[in-house]
Scaffold this motif. Structure first.
Motif, PDB file in Angstrom:
ATOM      1  N   LYS A  77       0.899  -1.249  -0.114  1.00 59.06           N
ATOM      2  CA  LYS A  77      -0.040  -0.099   0.033  1.00 59.06           C
ATOM      3  C   LYS A  77       1.007   1.333   0.293  1.00 59.06           C
ATOM      4  CE  LYS A  77      -2.652  -1.540   3.367  1.00 59.06           C
ATOM      5  NZ  LYS A  77      -3.565  -1.646   4.484  1.00 59.06           N
ATOM      6  N   ARG A  78       2.142   1.201   0.681  1.00 62.46           N
ATOM      7  CA  ARG A  78       2.878   2.469   0.716  1.00 62.46           C
ATOM      8  C   ARG A  78       3.519   2.573  -0.731  1.00 62.46           C
ATOM      9  NH1 ARG A  78       4.209   0.906   6.183  1.00 62.46           N
ATOM     10  NH2 ARG A  78       5.680  -0.807   5.393  1.00 62.46           N
ATOM     11  N   LEU A  79       3.812   1.385  -1.255  1.00 66.49           N
ATOM     12  CA  LEU A  79       4.336   1.607  -2.675  1.00 66.49           C
ATOM     13  C   LEU A  79       3.438   2.227  -3.551  1.00 66.49           C
ATOM     14  CD1 LEU A  79       6.426  -1.590  -2.605  1.00 66.49           C
ATOM     15  CD2 LEU A  79       7.371   0.699  -3.050  1.00 66.49           C
ATOM     16  N   PHE A  80       2.193   1.575  -3.431  1.00 61.40           N
ATOM     17  CA  PHE A  80       1.072   2.259  -4.413  1.00 61.40           C
ATOM     18  C   PHE A  80       0.751   3.674  -4.115  1.00 61.40           C
ATOM     19  CE2 PHE A  80      -3.119   3.331  -5.543  1.00 61.40           C
ATOM     20  CZ  PHE A  80      -3.563   2.742  -6.362  1.00 61.40           C
ATOM     21  N   LYS A  81       0.933   4.167  -3.006  1.00 61.76           N
ATOM     22  CA  LYS A  81       0.806   5.596  -2.654  1.00 61.76           C
ATOM     23  C   LYS A  81       1.948   6.369  -3.243  1.00 61.76           C
ATOM     24  CE  LYS A  81      -0.360   8.648   1.166  1.00 61.76           C
ATOM     25  NZ  LYS A  81      -0.610   9.009   2.480  1.00 61.76           N
ATOM     26  N   SER A  82       2.949   5.992  -3.000  1.00 66.19           N
ATOM     27  CA  SER A  82       4.501   6.221  -3.650  1.00 66.19           C
ATOM     28  C   SER A  82       4.196   6.707  -5.109  1.00 66.19           C
ATOM     29  CB  SER A  82       5.624   5.490  -3.182  1.00 66.19           C
ATOM     30  OG  SER A  82       6.649   6.061  -3.785  1.00 66.19           O
ATOM     31  N   MET A  83       3.892   5.576  -5.908  1.00 66.76           N
ATOM     32  CA  MET A  83       3.637   5.514  -7.194  1.00 66.76           C
ATOM     33  C   MET A  83       2.821   6.574  -7.694  1.00 66.76           C
ATOM     34  SD  MET A  83       2.048   2.423  -9.821  1.00 66.76           S
ATOM     35  CE  MET A  83       0.794   2.041  -8.656  1.00 66.76           C
TER      36      MET A  83
END
Length: 196
Positions: free
Chosen positions: A100-106
């Motif tokens: 989820k953190r990576l999704f937000k970062s993307m």
């Protein structure tokens, strides 16, 4: 290739990298990277994506994330494919918070997640029992006209019902039936089984 005077390119080296990762021959990965330098083939985003995907397939997503950090420190901008591989890898390893953190970062970097990225998150969030977050991603996905497959949607609907979110489950069924009328009968059966 050398004896025939054919110059290797990034695709050639990418194939070698994927193969050596698949066989877990990490020493040979390093040799391929050195060969790329020797032949003047730059290590760009596609090479990193091959390496990141390979590590994620081996359930070494933390190492893959370290490669992402290395890319960023070298000024190489990742693309949505980079993030998709990492999100899938972390989901598969059960680290949904990192996914989820990576999704937000993307998204914060202005990159657009594709349907596969949404479907991966919805599927694994349902598997882990986080139906509310799965619903949020599912709704976002459906706003883009991307609907996860029947079994994932069924798991989400049943999961929502199991946490007393029956109205949300029914609303989801209604939206899916509007988009896919051919599955209406199957959804009618599922809806009948929901608590009233």
């Amino acid at each position: 290739m050398k004896s025939k005077g054919i110059k290797p390119n990034a695709a050639t080296f990418g194939t070698l990298l994927a193969g050596f990762y698949a066989e877990e021959k990490y020493e040979d990965v390093g040799k391929v990277l050195n060969l790329m330098k020797e032949h003047g083939v730059s290590v760009g985003v596609s090479t990193y994506n091959i390496r990141i995907r390979s590590l994620c397939m081996l359930k070494k997503s933390n190492e893959a994330k370290a490669l992402l950090d290395g890319m960023l420190s070298k000024g190489i901008m990742p693309n949505s494919t980079t993030y998709n591989h990492l999100i899938y890898g972390f989901c598969r390893e059960g680290n949904l918070e990192e996914a989820k953190r990576l999704f937000k970062s993307m998204v914060n970097k202005g990159l657009k997640p594709d349907s596969h990225c949404y479907f991966t998150l919805v599927y694994f969030l349902c598997q882990s029992g986080d139906f509310e977050t799965a619903l949020r991603f599912c709704k976002e996905s459906m706003e883009k006209n991307w609907v996860p497959n029947f079994s994932t949607m069924k798991a989400l609907v049943k999961g929502l019902a199991s946490i007393s979110k029956v109205e949300e489950a029914k609303e989801l069924i209604k939206n899916v039936k509007e988009k896919f009328s051919k599955n209406a009968d199957a959804w009618d059966e599922i809806e009948k089984d929901l608590p009233q």
